[in-house]
Write a protein that holds these residues in place. Structure first.
Motif, PDB file in Angstrom:
ATOM      1  N   SER A  16      -8.949 -49.911   5.641  1.00  0.00           N
ATOM      2  CA  SER A  16      -8.379 -49.378   3.967  1.00  0.00           C
ATOM      3  C   SER A  16      -8.034 -50.567   2.966  1.00  0.00           C
ATOM      4  CB  SER A  16      -7.143 -49.152   5.116  1.00  0.00           C
ATOM      5  OG  SER A  16      -5.941 -50.460   5.029  1.00  0.00           O
ATOM      6  N   TYR A  17      -8.257 -51.290   3.567  1.00  0.00           N
ATOM      7  CA  TYR A  17      -8.505 -52.810   2.537  1.00  0.00           C
ATOM      8  C   TYR A  17      -9.793 -52.162   1.848  1.00  0.00           C
ATOM      9  CZ  TYR A  17      -9.729 -57.486   0.795  1.00  0.00           C
ATOM     10  OH  TYR A  17     -10.366 -58.282   0.522  1.00  0.00           O
TER      11      TYR A  17
ATOM     12  N   GLY B 250      -0.860 -47.300  15.594  1.00  0.00           N
ATOM     13  CA  GLY B 250      -1.744 -46.540  16.834  1.00  0.00           C
ATOM     14  C   GLY B 250      -1.975 -45.368  16.153  1.00  0.00           C
ATOM     15  N   ARG B 251      -2.512 -44.946  14.604  1.00  0.00           N
ATOM     16  CA  ARG B 251      -3.103 -44.428  14.645  1.00  0.00           C
ATOM     17  C   ARG B 251      -3.838 -44.368  13.667  1.00  0.00           C
ATOM     18  NH1 ARG B 251       1.726 -40.787  11.592  1.00  0.00           N
ATOM     19  NH2 ARG B 251      -0.067 -39.223  10.682  1.00  0.00           N
ATOM     20  N   PRO B 252      -5.493 -43.715  14.383  1.00  0.00           N
ATOM     21  CA  PRO B 252      -5.821 -44.456  13.618  1.00  0.00           C
ATOM     22  C   PRO B 252      -6.262 -44.263  12.737  1.00  0.00           C
ATOM     23  CG  PRO B 252      -6.743 -43.506  14.898  1.00  0.00           C
ATOM     24  CD  PRO B 252      -5.904 -43.841  15.437  1.00  0.00           C
ATOM     25  N   LEU B 253      -7.313 -44.713  10.974  1.00  0.00           N
ATOM     26  CA  LEU B 253      -7.544 -44.111  10.084  1.00  0.00           C
ATOM     27  C   LEU B 253      -8.377 -43.049   9.897  1.00  0.00           C
ATOM     28  CD1 LEU B 253      -6.755 -44.836   7.026  1.00  0.00           C
ATOM     29  CD2 LEU B 253      -9.327 -46.711   7.478  1.00  0.00           C
ATOM     30  N   PRO B 254      -7.795 -41.972   9.489  1.00  0.00           N
ATOM     31  CA  PRO B 254      -8.650 -41.414   9.099  1.00  0.00           C
ATOM     32  C   PRO B 254      -9.864 -41.308   8.027  1.00  0.00           C
ATOM     33  CG  PRO B 254      -6.190 -40.156   9.401  1.00  0.00           C
ATOM     34  CD  PRO B 254      -6.866 -41.367   8.226  1.00  0.00           C
ATOM     35  N   PRO B 255     -10.980 -40.176   8.269  1.00  0.00           N
ATOM     36  CA  PRO B 255     -11.974 -39.888   7.074  1.00  0.00           C
ATOM     37  C   PRO B 255     -11.180 -40.361   5.860  1.00  0.00           C
ATOM     38  CG  PRO B 255     -12.570 -38.929   8.637  1.00  0.00           C
ATOM     39  CD  PRO B 255     -11.063 -39.316   8.657  1.00  0.00           C
TER      40      PRO B 255
ATOM     41  N   GLY C 273     -14.247 -36.238  -1.333  1.00  0.00           N
ATOM     42  CA  GLY C 273     -15.051 -36.468  -2.693  1.00  0.00           C
ATOM     43  C   GLY C 273     -14.314 -38.199  -3.671  1.00  0.00           C
ATOM     44  N   TRP C 274     -13.560 -38.326  -2.706  1.00  0.00           N
ATOM     45  CA  TRP C 274     -13.526 -39.856  -2.625  1.00  0.00           C
ATOM     46  C   TRP C 274     -14.278 -40.878  -1.959  1.00  0.00           C
ATOM     47  CZ3 TRP C 274      -9.497 -42.348  -4.613  1.00  0.00           C
ATOM     48  CH2 TRP C 274      -8.834 -41.291  -5.158  1.00  0.00           C
ATOM     49  N   PRO C 275     -15.298 -41.620  -2.076  1.00  0.00           N
ATOM     50  CA  PRO C 275     -16.416 -43.183  -1.344  1.00  0.00           C
ATOM     51  C   PRO C 275     -15.830 -43.511  -0.186  1.00  0.00           C
ATOM     52  CG  PRO C 275     -16.032 -43.642  -3.603  1.00  0.00           C
ATOM     53  CD  PRO C 275     -14.904 -42.594  -3.199  1.00  0.00           C
ATOM     54  N   GLY C 276     -16.245 -43.688   0.459  1.00  0.00           N
ATOM     55  CA  GLY C 276     -15.376 -44.770   2.198  1.00  0.00           C
ATOM     56  C   GLY C 276     -15.780 -43.422   3.029  1.00  0.00           C
TER      57      GLY C 276
END
Length: 312
Positions: A280-281, A300-305, A309-312
Motif C-alpha cells: 500500500s506504501y 490477515g486481509r490481503p490488499l486488493p487490486p 482507473g487508478w495506477p498500481g
C-alpha cells in the motif's frame, strides 16, 4: 547546469484555508505569506519550503531547485537550449518537465541577505521562529515507469550527480554532501511519492510522530533505517494531497570523491531494522489508504487490486 539545493515543493489543495492551517498545525510549519490563491509555508527561517496552491486536482504541482552560485539563469537557459529541451520562463525562473511529466522549477541563486543569515541555523537570532517544527525540507522521491529516462534527465539535463542504485529499479541523486536530494523508484507508473523534512534526531522524530498521531495520521512505513543513504525515516500518509511526508535524520554525507554504489534489491538495502514497506506504501487509491489506516493486511486481509482507473 549545476544545482545548489532544493528550494520548495508545491502542492495543489482543495481548500487553501483548511490546508494551510492543517500543514502548519500538524507539521510545525508557519505561514510566511499568502497571495493570489497561494500560501507559502516555512520550516524555520527560510523564505518558504512548501507552496500550497488552491484549485485543480489535489496533489503534486512542482518541485523547485535553486541554481548553484556558479550557475546563472542564463547558463541554465543556454544548457537547455543546447540539449534541445523544451522549457518555459516565468516569474524570473525556468520550468521544465521531467520524463514523467512532472514540472521542475529552476530558480536563480540567492545570496544570504546578511552575514548573520549565513550562520548555522541554531545560531541565527530570531523573533519569529517557533518551537516544534522540522529543520528543513531535504529531498523528494517520485515513482516512475521509466527509471532510465529519469536517470538521464536528472543527471544530463539538471546536472545532478548519481549517488547509488538499488538493483536496476531505484536511483538516488545528490547535489551537495547530502546522500540525496531526489530519488526515483520504478513501479511501472508515475506518481509523486513523498517530500522529506529533516529533524534533528530520532527523539524529535518521536515527538512529531506522537503529535501527528493525535491528529489522526498514521505511518505507512517506519521507523526504518535505510541501508541506502543510512537515514532513519518514518513515512506519514497524507491522503488529502495524495503523497507521504517523510521525517528523517542521520543521513549519510558523501565526500567529493564518492563512487556510486549498486545495492542489491533486498530487504537489508531498504531497511536494516526490519521489513520492507507494505504494498500500500506505493499506492494512493482509496482502497490502499483504507487498508493502511485499518491495518487490514496485518490482520490477515490481503490488499486488493486498485480500483479501475487508478495506477498500481
Amino acid at each position: 547546469m549545476r544545482l545548489g539545493r532544493i528550494d520548495h515543493v508545491a502542492l495543489r489543495v482543495a481548500d487553501l484555508d483548511e490546508a494551510s492551517v492543517r500543514w502548519c498545525l500538524q507539521f510545525g510549519l508557519v505561514e510566511r505569506a499568502r497571495d493570489g490563491g497561494r500560501a507559502l509555508l516555512a520550516c524555520n527561517d527560510e523564505p518558504y519550503s512548501v507552496e500550497l496552491i488552491e484549485g485543480g486536482e489535489p496533489g503534486h504541482d512542482h518541485v523547485a531547485f535553486a541554481l548553484h552560485r556558479d550557475c546563472s539563469l542564463e547558463d541554465a537557459r543556454a544548457h537547455l537550449q543546447t540539449l534541445d529541451v523544451e522549457w518555459a520562463e516565468r516569474e524570473g525562473c525556468l520550468f521544465v518537465d521531467d520524463p514523467d511529466g512532472r514540472p521542475v522549477q529552476l530558480m536563480p541563486h540567492r545570496d544570504a541577505a546578511t552575514e548573520i543569515d549565513r550562520w548555522p541555523q541554531h545560531a541565527r537570532p530570531s523573533s519569529t521562529v517557533h518551537v516544534g517544527g522540522p529543520r528543513r525540507l531535504g529531498h523528494v522521491n517520485c515513482l516512475t515507469g521509466d527509471v532510465q529516462a529519469g536517470f538521464r534527465f536528472y543527471t544530463e539535463v539538471l546536472g545532478m550527480r548519481l549517488s547509488d542504485w538499488l538493483g536496476d529499479g531505484g536511483v538516488w541523486f545528490h547535489v551537495d554532501s547530502d546522500h540525496h536530494v531526489m530519488a526515483l523508484v520504478d513501479v511501472g507508473y508515475a506518481h509523486f511519492h513523498h517530500l522529506a523534512f529533516e529533524v534533528v534526531d530520532i527523539g524529535k522524530m518521536r515527538d512529531l510522530l506522537d503529535h501527528v498521531a493525535r491528529h489522526g495520521r498514521w505511518l505507512s512505513w517506519g521507523p526504518t533505517r535505510h541501508g541506502i543513504a543510512g537515514n532513519i525515516a518514518s513515512y506519514v500518509r497524507i491522503p488529502e494531497e495524495r503523497c507521504h511526508v517523510e521525517l528523517y535524520c542521520d543521513m549519510e554525507q558523501l565526500q567529493d570523491d564518492h563512487v556510486p554504489r549498486a545495492y542489491p534489491d533486498d530487504r537489508y538495502s531498504s531497511n536494516t531494522w526490519g521489513p520492507l514497506p507494505p504494498r500500500s506504501y506505493f499506492r494512493f487509491d482509496p482502497v490502499a489508504i483504507e487498508w493502511e489506516r485499518e491495518s487490514w493486511e496485518t490482520r490477515g486481509r490481503p490488499l486488493p487490486p486498485p480500483p479501475e482507473g487508478w495506477p498500481g
